[in-house]
Scaffold this active site. Structure first.
Site, short mmCIF file in Angstrom:
data_model
loop_
_atom_site.label_atom_id
_atom_site.label_comp_id
_atom_site.label_asym_id
_atom_site.label_seq_id
_atom_site.Cartn_x
_atom_site.Cartn_y
_atom_site.Cartn_z
CG ASP A 109 0.97 3.91 7.82
OD1 ASP A 109 1.13 3.87 9.06
OD2 ASP A 109 0.50 4.89 7.22
CG ASP B 167 -1.99 1.08 1.17
OD1 ASP B 167 -2.51 1.36 0.07
OD2 ASP B 167 -2.30 1.67 2.23
#
Length: 283
Positions: free
Chosen positions: A185, A168
């Site tokens: 993340d 992502d």
């Protein structure tokens, strides 16, 4: 500030001394700046599953190993117990990815602890000691863009050499500290060898970076690092310091159709012979 409910147990247990403020709120978690002794660090409070907009898609979970067969069966059947275990596995994934990548020399925040859905980690700061900005918040010159793009690509390569694909990656989860890009993340990070979507996700990550940095340095739009990196990985030739060109030429070898048809016929004949022998043995 008033201590958030999810952070109160960490204060009570002495794991953190104070909550200084909220740094950001994302699709999967809220980030707070906290103090431990004289050190400032970050507390990432994961939102509950029903509150997150980022879904635990099957393509991200494929290839992740459960800790025992009972849990794997329960997660596959989506029982209540299985859903709890799946949620815990999703939360643990970022901690495990950070530990694995930090050990491999990838520029990620150092994990400091994980308690009750709260991840304590290093606070990434800029040259002035303030919270480092995300790429999305920074305007770059062409030379800076090329340099940071090169640095991010090196981190992508190091991650893949460590067996992981971010999955992502975008300008929203790369920070710029005093030395350059830092990847953040990672709960959706996938196992490169065990996930059928890994190649697609890696190319998407790299394409996202090309699109972002290409806004400041248009020449980057002509590069194709994603397919080049994956081709080297598949061939077993990718290393953390592999020389990259940003160019990729696919296999242009002409297929010999007659030879392929002959091969298929040979396989069919062998299979027919095998079935006939099995039928004879059964008689």
């Amino acid at each position: 500030m008033k201590i958030p409910r999810r952070l109160q147990p960490l204060v009570d247990d002495g794991l953190i001394d104070a909550v200084l403020g909220q740094l950001m709120s994302g699709k999967e978690a809220q980030i707070y700046v906290v103090r431990r002794g004289e050190e400032h660090c970050c507390a990432k409070v994961f939102k509950e599953a029903r509150q997150r907009s980022f879904k635990q898609a099957v393509q991200y979970q494929e290839g992740r190993r459960g800790r025992n067969s009972r849990r794997e069966r329960a997660m596959a059947k989506k029982t209540r117990y299985g859903q709890r275990e799946q949620e815990q596995a999703w939360l643990n994934a970022e901690v495990e990815a950070l530990q694995r990548l930090a050990a491999a020399g990838v520029r990620v925040p150092a994990p400091l602890g994980f308690v009750d859905g709260v991840l304590l980690m290093e606070m990434i700061t800029d040259a002035d000691g303030l919270a480092a900005p995300r790429l999305d918040d920074v305007t770059l010159g062409a030379e800076q863009a090329v340099a940071h793009h090169h640095a991010v690509i090196r981190e992508v390569v190091r991650m893949l050499c460590a067996g992981l694909v971010h999955g992502d990656l975008s300008e929203f989860n790369v920070l710029l500290d005093a030395e350059g890009p830092v990847i953040i993340d990672l709960p959706q990070a996938v196992d490169a060898a065990g996930n059928n979507s890994a190649a697609m996700l890696l190319r998407r990550d790299v394409d996202n970076m090309r699109a972002h940095f290409g806004r400041f340095a248009p020449a980057l739009h002509d590069t194709d690092y994603g397919r080049e990196i994956w081709a080297l990985y598949e061939a077993g030739e990718l290393h953390p310091d592999s020389a990259l060109t940003g160019r990729f030429v696919g296999d242009t070898t002409t297929v010999d159709v007659d030879e392929l048809v002959t091969l298929i016929e040979d396989v069919r004949e062998q299979e027919a012979w095998r079935l006939a022998r099995e039928a004879q043995d059964e008689e």
